[in-house]
Design a protein around this motif. Structure first.
Motif, PDB file in Angstrom:
ATOM      1  N   PRO A 335      34.647  66.759  22.213  1.00 20.58           N
ATOM      2  CA  PRO A 335      33.579  67.760  22.255  1.00 20.58           C
ATOM      3  C   PRO A 335      32.268  67.149  22.740  1.00 20.58           C
ATOM      4  CG  PRO A 335      34.037  67.116  19.978  1.00 20.58           C
ATOM      5  CD  PRO A 335      35.076  66.453  20.829  1.00 20.58           C
ATOM      6  N   LEU A 336      31.618  67.823  23.672  1.00 17.79           N
ATOM      7  CA  LEU A 336      30.298  67.411  24.157  1.00 17.79           C
ATOM      8  C   LEU A 336      29.214  68.380  23.703  1.00 17.79           C
ATOM      9  CD1 LEU A 336      31.124  66.366  27.852  1.00 17.79           C
ATOM     10  CD2 LEU A 336      30.976  64.907  25.818  1.00 17.79           C
ATOM     11  N   GLY A 337      29.622  69.441  23.074  1.00 14.10           N
ATOM     12  CA  GLY A 337      28.729  70.484  22.598  1.00 14.10           C
ATOM     13  C   GLY A 337      29.573  71.672  22.210  1.00 14.10           C
ATOM     14  N   PRO A 338      28.982  72.726  21.671  1.00  9.54           N
ATOM     15  CA  PRO A 338      29.788  73.880  21.261  1.00  9.54           C
ATOM     16  C   PRO A 338      30.491  74.568  22.423  1.00  9.54           C
ATOM     17  CG  PRO A 338      27.451  74.372  21.104  1.00  9.54           C
ATOM     18  CD  PRO A 338      27.555  72.904  21.348  1.00  9.54           C
ATOM     19  N   ARG A 339      29.980  74.374  23.651  1.00 11.31           N
ATOM     20  CA  ARG A 339      30.564  75.074  24.804  1.00 11.31           C
ATOM     21  C   ARG A 339      30.865  74.118  25.955  1.00 11.31           C
ATOM     22  NH1 ARG A 339      26.379  80.276  24.521  1.00 11.31           N
ATOM     23  NH2 ARG A 339      26.630  80.590  22.269  1.00 11.31           N
ATOM     24  N   LYS A 340      31.087  72.858  25.635  1.00 14.87           N
ATOM     25  CA  LYS A 340      31.397  71.872  26.665  1.00 14.87           C
ATOM     26  C   LYS A 340      32.257  70.768  26.069  1.00 14.87           C
ATOM     27  CE  LYS A 340      28.276  70.629  29.659  1.00 14.87           C
ATOM     28  NZ  LYS A 340      27.111  69.994  30.339  1.00 14.87           N
ATOM     29  N   CYS A 341      33.216  70.270  26.853  1.00 18.03           N
ATOM     30  CA  CYS A 341      34.053  69.170  26.404  1.00 18.03           C
ATOM     31  C   CYS A 341      34.409  68.266  27.577  1.00 18.03           C
ATOM     32  CB  CYS A 341      35.332  69.673  25.713  1.00 18.03           C
ATOM     33  SG  CYS A 341      36.493  70.534  26.808  1.00 18.03           S
ATOM     34  N   LYS A 342      34.865  67.084  27.257  1.00 21.10           N
ATOM     35  CA  LYS A 342      35.395  66.166  28.268  1.00 21.10           C
ATOM     36  C   LYS A 342      36.858  65.929  27.958  1.00 21.10           C
ATOM     37  CE  LYS A 342      34.319  61.690  28.268  1.00 21.10           C
ATOM     38  NZ  LYS A 342      33.574  60.436  28.532  1.00 21.10           N
TER      39      LYS A 342
END
Length: 415
Positions: A335-342
């Protein structure tokens, strides 16, 4: 409705943590995820925990509704996930090939935790918080080989065992014990070709952990079976590819866990190489296994990327092992944020084909096509989750058992 909006606007002016109105509820959010060893807002976590109960794993899949959209959009929910899921237990972070030789190292990040893994001159593996004890600079980046770690900010130097070797220009400093200012250690272990970290507070980082013990904790009862299905250290590491996707990390997991439901519609090329009517799903404690027969026959001269059978193992919460034909690839979702991932893909190949450049190039090209198709799907789902038209959905009972299992495991970690 007008009154609610006006009240919310007033509250937002007074409290910047309150940023959203959704489904007639006001959700608190936290920009910086909490950690077991950092100060955290109990009010924020309490708010997130209330969202957990919008899903009920006791309801059978035939009658159950999926988790609400707030699980995928609300920042406070991600803070709770980091605290209760990612900052506890064993997490896959890399592979042994990255630290094959003495002085090899690699770095990474889980939530807000920056980490460093290395092998010392004697062959022992160490892991640390990748943070200088002087003024918190990161001391290393990427991967490579070093005899020591020198902070790029003020030159404090650490050994491969984490000990502080040199602190520059500290003449006159008082109450300073060099032995107390080494890198903060983390618990590290290996299983098969994988490197695992446990960043939970209160564990003993320097204690050696046996591979079978780690396997039991990480994989549960499926540990031995996974070894027997060709998931081991005998394959050659090939390459890594990384994708940043505009979706919550769970959207990618859900897509993986739908029992092949989306394959004939979104991956027509992949579908042509699989016998989708043979798809089966089996659940274990922390692992779900999807199996499918491929289109090729073992023992023929024709080399096919998928081979005669495919095994897809999802290891809770965010690691996937795909074993098919002469290939294995792994997917690590961060998870990179609630609406972004790697999503990190690592590819492994049977030694007999490691010099077959044409086969490798074609196989990676086919894999890349599938990933790009999935990215389009996942980013489209995330946009839909943010729409006021959607709150929760339903499961397809014959194919989405693994997804339901994933959501249930997450629920029990978060309550």
């Amino acid at each position: 409705m007008t009154t609610i909006i006006k009240t919310t606007m007033t509250m937002t002016m007074k409290n910047p943590n309150i940023i959203a109105v959704r489904n007639h509820q006001i959700f608190s959010c936290l920009r910086t995820p909490s950690c077991s060893w950092t100060s955290s807002s109990s009010d924020i976590l309490d708010s997130a925990q209330r969202l957990v109960h919008d899903f009920d794993p006791k309801i059978p899949i035939e009658k159950a509704v999926t988790p609400p959209s707030s699980w995928y959009t609300d920042p406070s929910f991600l803070a709770l996930e980091l605290d209760r899921v990612f900052y506890r237990g064993w997490q896959a972070v890399g592979y042994t090939e990255q630290i094959k030789d003495p002085r090899d190292f690699f770095t990474g990040r889980i939530g807000e935790v920056e980490f460093l893994v290395c092998r010392d001159e004697n062959g022992k593996i160490h892991a640390f918080h990748n943070v200088c004890r002087h003024h918190a600079s990161l001391i290393a980046s990427g991967t490579g080989k070093k005899s020591c770690f020198v902070c790029p900010y003020h030159g404090w130097t650490y050994g491969l065992d984490g000990a502080l070797l040199k602190a520059t220009r500290i003449t006159g400093i008082q109450n300073f014990n060099v032995k107390e200012f080494g890198l903060v250690p983390l618990k590290v272990a290996t299983w098969g070709p994988f490197v695992l970290l446990n960043i939970e507070k209160g564990i003993i980082p320097h204690q050696e952990v046996a591979s079978n013990e780690v396997g039991d904790e990480w994989l549960g009862s499926f540990s031995e079976q996974l070894s027997l299905n060709g998931v081991d250290s005998s394959l050659s590491y090939l390459c890594r590819r990384e994708y940043t996707i505009e979706c919550n990390w769970k959207v990618f997991c859900d897509n993986y866990l739908d029992g092949g439901y989306h394959v004939p519609y979104a991956h027509k090329g992949l579908a042509s190489g699989l016998k989708l009517d043979s798809y089966s799903t089996t659940m274990f404690e922390k692992v779900s296994i999807q199996r499918c027969e491929g289109g090729s026959t073992e023992g023929t001269d024709d080399i096919d990327r998928l081979g005669s059978k495919a095994l897809y193992a999802f290891i809770y919460p965010n690691f996937m092992i795909n074993r098919y034909g002469q290939w294995m690839d792994t997917n690590l979702v961060l998870p990179l944020g609630p609406r972004k991932c790697k999503v990190v893909f690592d590819y492994f190949l049977d030694d007999s084909l490691k010099d077959d450049k044409a086969f490798i190039e074609k196989s990676l090209e086919d894999s890349e096509k599938v990933q790009m198709e999935d990215i389009i799907l996942c980013e489209g789902v995330q946009k839909g989750l943010q729409s006021p038209a959607y709150y929760s959905g339903r499961y397809a009972p014959t194919v989405e058992h693994a997804m339901y299992h994933f959501h249930s495991l997450l629920y029990h970690n978060l309550i």
